[in-house]
Design a protein around this motif. Structure first.
Motif, PDB file in Angstrom:
ATOM      1  N   VAL A  74      -4.656  -2.619 -12.831  1.00 24.76           N
ATOM      2  CA  VAL A  74      -3.881  -1.471 -13.310  1.00 24.76           C
ATOM      3  C   VAL A  74      -3.097  -0.838 -12.171  1.00 24.76           C
ATOM      4  N   ILE A  75      -3.616  -0.936 -10.948  1.00 20.49           N
ATOM      5  CA  ILE A  75      -2.864  -0.419  -9.801  1.00 20.49           C
ATOM      6  C   ILE A  75      -1.610  -1.259  -9.581  1.00 20.49           C
ATOM      7  N   ARG A  76      -1.759  -2.577  -9.644  1.00 16.67           N
ATOM      8  CA  ARG A  76      -0.570  -3.427  -9.503  1.00 16.67           C
ATOM      9  C   ARG A  76       0.458  -3.115 -10.587  1.00 16.67           C
ATOM     10  N   GLU A  77      -0.018  -2.957 -11.818  1.00 12.77           N
ATOM     11  CA  GLU A  77       0.907  -2.635 -12.901  1.00 12.77           C
ATOM     12  C   GLU A  77       1.646  -1.333 -12.620  1.00 12.77           C
ATOM     13  N   ALA A  78       0.939  -0.349 -12.074  1.00  6.44           N
ATOM     14  CA  ALA A  78       1.574   0.928 -11.753  1.00  6.44           C
ATOM     15  C   ALA A  78       2.567   0.782 -10.605  1.00  6.44           C
ATOM     16  N   ILE A  79       2.213  -0.016  -9.611  1.00  5.27           N
ATOM     17  CA  ILE A  79       3.110  -0.238  -8.473  1.00  5.27           C
ATOM     18  C   ILE A  79       4.371  -0.970  -8.923  1.00  5.27           C
ATOM     19  N   TYR A  80       4.239  -1.922  -9.831  1.00  2.00           N
ATOM     20  CA  TYR A  80       5.414  -2.629 -10.347  1.00  2.00           C
ATOM     21  C   TYR A  80       6.404  -1.653 -10.995  1.00  2.00           C
ATOM     22  N   ARG A  81       5.878  -0.549 -11.509  1.00  2.00           N
ATOM     23  CA  ARG A  81       6.721   0.427 -12.194  1.00  2.00           C
ATOM     24  C   ARG A  81       7.236   1.526 -11.267  1.00  2.00           C
ATOM     25  N   GLY A  82       6.668   1.642 -10.051  1.00  2.00           N
ATOM     26  CA  GLY A  82       7.179   2.638  -9.119  1.00  2.00           C
ATOM     27  C   GLY A  82       6.149   3.424  -8.344  1.00  2.00           C
ATOM     28  N   ALA A  83       4.855   3.253  -8.629  1.00  2.00           N
ATOM     29  CA  ALA A  83       3.822   3.930  -7.835  1.00  2.00           C
ATOM     30  C   ALA A  83       3.802   3.361  -6.419  1.00  2.00           C
ATOM     31  N   ASP A  84       3.206   4.091  -5.484  1.00  2.00           N
ATOM     32  CA  ASP A  84       3.242   3.690  -4.079  1.00  2.00           C
ATOM     33  C   ASP A  84       2.012   2.903  -3.635  1.00  2.00           C
ATOM     34  N   THR A  85       0.848   3.349  -4.035  1.00  2.00           N
ATOM     35  CA  THR A  85      -0.378   2.689  -3.596  1.00  2.00           C
ATOM     36  C   THR A  85      -1.491   3.045  -4.561  1.00  2.00           C
ATOM     37  N   LYS A 202       3.442  -8.656  -5.953  1.00  2.00           N
ATOM     38  CA  LYS A 202       2.597  -9.479  -6.815  1.00  2.00           C
ATOM     39  C   LYS A 202       1.332  -9.965  -6.115  1.00  2.00           C
ATOM     40  N   TYR A 203       1.327  -9.954  -4.776  1.00  2.00           N
ATOM     41  CA  TYR A 203       0.120 -10.356  -4.045  1.00  2.00           C
ATOM     42  C   TYR A 203      -0.655  -9.153  -3.505  1.00  2.00           C
ATOM     43  N   ALA A 204      -0.347  -7.954  -4.001  1.00  2.00           N
ATOM     44  CA  ALA A 204      -1.136  -6.777  -3.602  1.00  2.00           C
ATOM     45  C   ALA A 204      -2.549  -6.925  -4.154  1.00  2.00           C
ATOM     46  N   VAL A 205      -3.545  -6.811  -3.286  1.00  2.00           N
ATOM     47  CA  VAL A 205      -4.930  -7.063  -3.697  1.00  2.00           C
ATOM     48  C   VAL A 205      -5.886  -6.072  -3.028  1.00  2.00           C
ATOM     49  N   SER A 206      -7.009  -5.894  -3.668  1.00  2.00           N
ATOM     50  CA  SER A 206      -8.105  -5.139  -3.071  1.00  2.00           C
ATOM     51  C   SER A 206      -8.900  -6.077  -2.163  1.00  2.00           C
ATOM     52  N   PRO A 207      -9.749  -5.540  -1.294  1.00  2.00           N
ATOM     53  CA  PRO A 207     -10.557  -6.412  -0.432  1.00  2.00           C
ATOM     54  C   PRO A 207     -11.397  -7.432  -1.198  1.00  2.00           C
ATOM     55  N   SER A 208     -11.969  -7.028  -2.332  1.00  2.10           N
ATOM     56  CA  SER A 208     -12.773  -7.979  -3.123  1.00  2.10           C
ATOM     57  C   SER A 208     -11.922  -9.118  -3.644  1.00  2.10           C
ATOM     58  N   GLU A 209     -10.716  -8.812  -4.087  1.00  2.00           N
ATOM     59  CA  GLU A 209      -9.814  -9.842  -4.590  1.00  2.00           C
ATOM     60  C   GLU A 209      -9.325 -10.737  -3.448  1.00  2.00           C
ATOM     61  N   LYS A 210      -9.055 -10.130  -2.306  1.00  2.00           N
ATOM     62  CA  LYS A 210      -8.546 -10.909  -1.177  1.00  2.00           C
ATOM     63  C   LYS A 210      -9.560 -11.955  -0.728  1.00  2.00           C
ATOM     64  N   ALA A 211     -10.841 -11.612  -0.799  1.00  2.00           N
ATOM     65  CA  ALA A 211     -11.886 -12.537  -0.362  1.00  2.00           C
ATOM     66  C   ALA A 211     -11.910 -13.817  -1.191  1.00  2.00           C
ATOM     67  N   TYR A 226       1.386  -3.253   3.244  1.00  2.00           N
ATOM     68  CA  TYR A 226       1.755  -2.684   1.946  1.00  2.00           C
ATOM     69  C   TYR A 226       1.131  -3.452   0.780  1.00  2.00           C
ATOM     70  N   LEU A 227       0.575  -4.640   1.044  1.00  2.00           N
ATOM     71  CA  LEU A 227      -0.088  -5.422  -0.004  1.00  2.00           C
ATOM     72  C   LEU A 227      -1.594  -5.147  -0.069  1.00  2.00           C
ATOM     73  N   GLN A 228      -2.083  -4.295   0.795  1.00  2.00           N
ATOM     74  CA  GLN A 228      -3.525  -4.075   0.889  1.00  2.00           C
ATOM     75  C   GLN A 228      -3.918  -2.801   0.149  1.00  2.00           C
ATOM     76  N   LEU A 229      -4.546  -2.978  -1.018  1.00  2.00           N
ATOM     77  CA  LEU A 229      -5.020  -1.855  -1.811  1.00  2.00           C
ATOM     78  C   LEU A 229      -6.363  -1.372  -1.271  1.00  2.00           C
ATOM     79  N   ASN A 230      -6.622  -0.104  -1.444  1.00  2.00           N
ATOM     80  CA  ASN A 230      -7.877   0.471  -0.965  1.00  2.00           C
ATOM     81  C   ASN A 230      -8.998   0.231  -1.970  1.00  2.00           C
TER      82      ASN A 230
END
Length: 290
Positions: A74-85, A202-211, A226-230
């Motif tokens: 849902v964070i990625r979806e929001a960022i695609y629309r204009g959210a920052d992080t 499109k490759y913005a991920v959380s640490p769990s996803e990145k692993a 900028y691709l690293q979500l908290n």
């Protein structure tokens, strides 16, 4: 005047597809058995945040969601629309939370964020329909709140002007910042994804996803902050273990049912007022109407 905006968003099971496997034995929702979607009214809230960002250059939108690691979607979806992080609040002790425990956890995360002018969220989530989390967060943070918002008209001189859609009309109110605003589904629909932002993030991920990514993609993400979500856990937000998850949840769900109404019979009426009147009386008597 730039604004620090927090949008509360939730990944919810699509309750249009509730089946026999929708519940676990412990009374919680089996989210793996249902398609996950962006809570609809949270999208309405996101659009109001994006409009504020458009009107106030330099504003930032941080999306806060609580759930499984996959809720980063849902964070990625929001960022695609204009959210920052965004921030994914995820931890096993947070699981099984009712509205009281959820609002406490989110309020603790907001305290950790620290800097905010307005907190926006949908009026309610379709998996619970309680409309309690937003107001509870406002109460826990000691903030004024505006519910049933249909449009944020203006933010000036430290106050927000909001149009509210109520059952019997429309009301326009002002509230001092910082405050919490919950948004109705009757508000403007959220804008679609922006193609350029989709390609960039499109490759913005959380640490769990990145692993779980291949090594080359992990290195790709590491080289682009900028691709690293908290991703935050209960300890990071200084949460009291007795107020989160099951221990902090006095409400327990007994069961979830998918009720389908089917017609048992049909009745043909002539063009006769007496027949129509008799049918109406019957429907009122058996509480079908009235």
């Amino acid at each position: 005047m730039s604004l620090n905006i927090i949008v509360l968003a939730k990944q919810v099971p699509d309750t249009r597809n509730v089946g026999k496997d929708a519940m676990k034995a412990d009374g919680t929702i089996n989210r793996a058995a249902l398609p996950a979607i962006f809570n609809p009214e949270d999208l309405n809230a996101l659009e109001q945040a994006l409009r504020l960002k458009d009107a106030h250059p330099g504003s930032t939108i941080t999306v806060l969601t609580m759930g499984l690691p996959k809720a980063a979607e849902v964070i990625r979806e929001a960022i695609y629309r204009g959210a920052d992080t965004g921030i994914v609040l995820t931890d096993r002790p947070l699981g099984g939370a009712d509205t009281l425990a959820t609002s406490y956890s989110l309020a603790q995360a907001i305290r950790k964020i620290g800097k905010y002018d307005i907190i926006l969220g949908g009026r309610q989530a379709i998996d619970g329909d309680t409309a309690q989390v937003g107001p509870q967060i406002a109460e826990k943070l000691g903030l004024p709140q505006v519910t049933y918002a249909e449009e944020i008209i203006d933010v000036t001189n430290g106050k927000v002007t909001v149009k509210r859609r109520l059952e019997h009309g429309i009301e326009t109110v002002k509230a001092p910042l910082p405050c919490v605003v919950t948004v109705n589904g009757s508000a403007a629909d959220c804008r679609p994804r922006n193609a350029k932002r989709l390609m960039k993030y499109k490759y913005a991920v959380s640490p769990s996803e990145k692993a779980a990514l291949p090594q080359d993609l992990q290195e790709f993400v590491d080289a682009r902050p900028y691709l690293q979500l908290n991703e935050w856990g209960a300890a990071f937000i200084d949460a009291d273990p007795e107020q989160i998850g099951f221990p902090g949840s006095p409400t327990k769900v007994k069961a979830v049912e998918n009720v389908v109404f089917t017609a048992k019979d049909a009745r043909h009426l002539d063009n006769d007022d007496a027949q129509i009147e008799e049918l109406i009386k019957e429907l009122i008597t058996n509480h079908t109407i009235g």
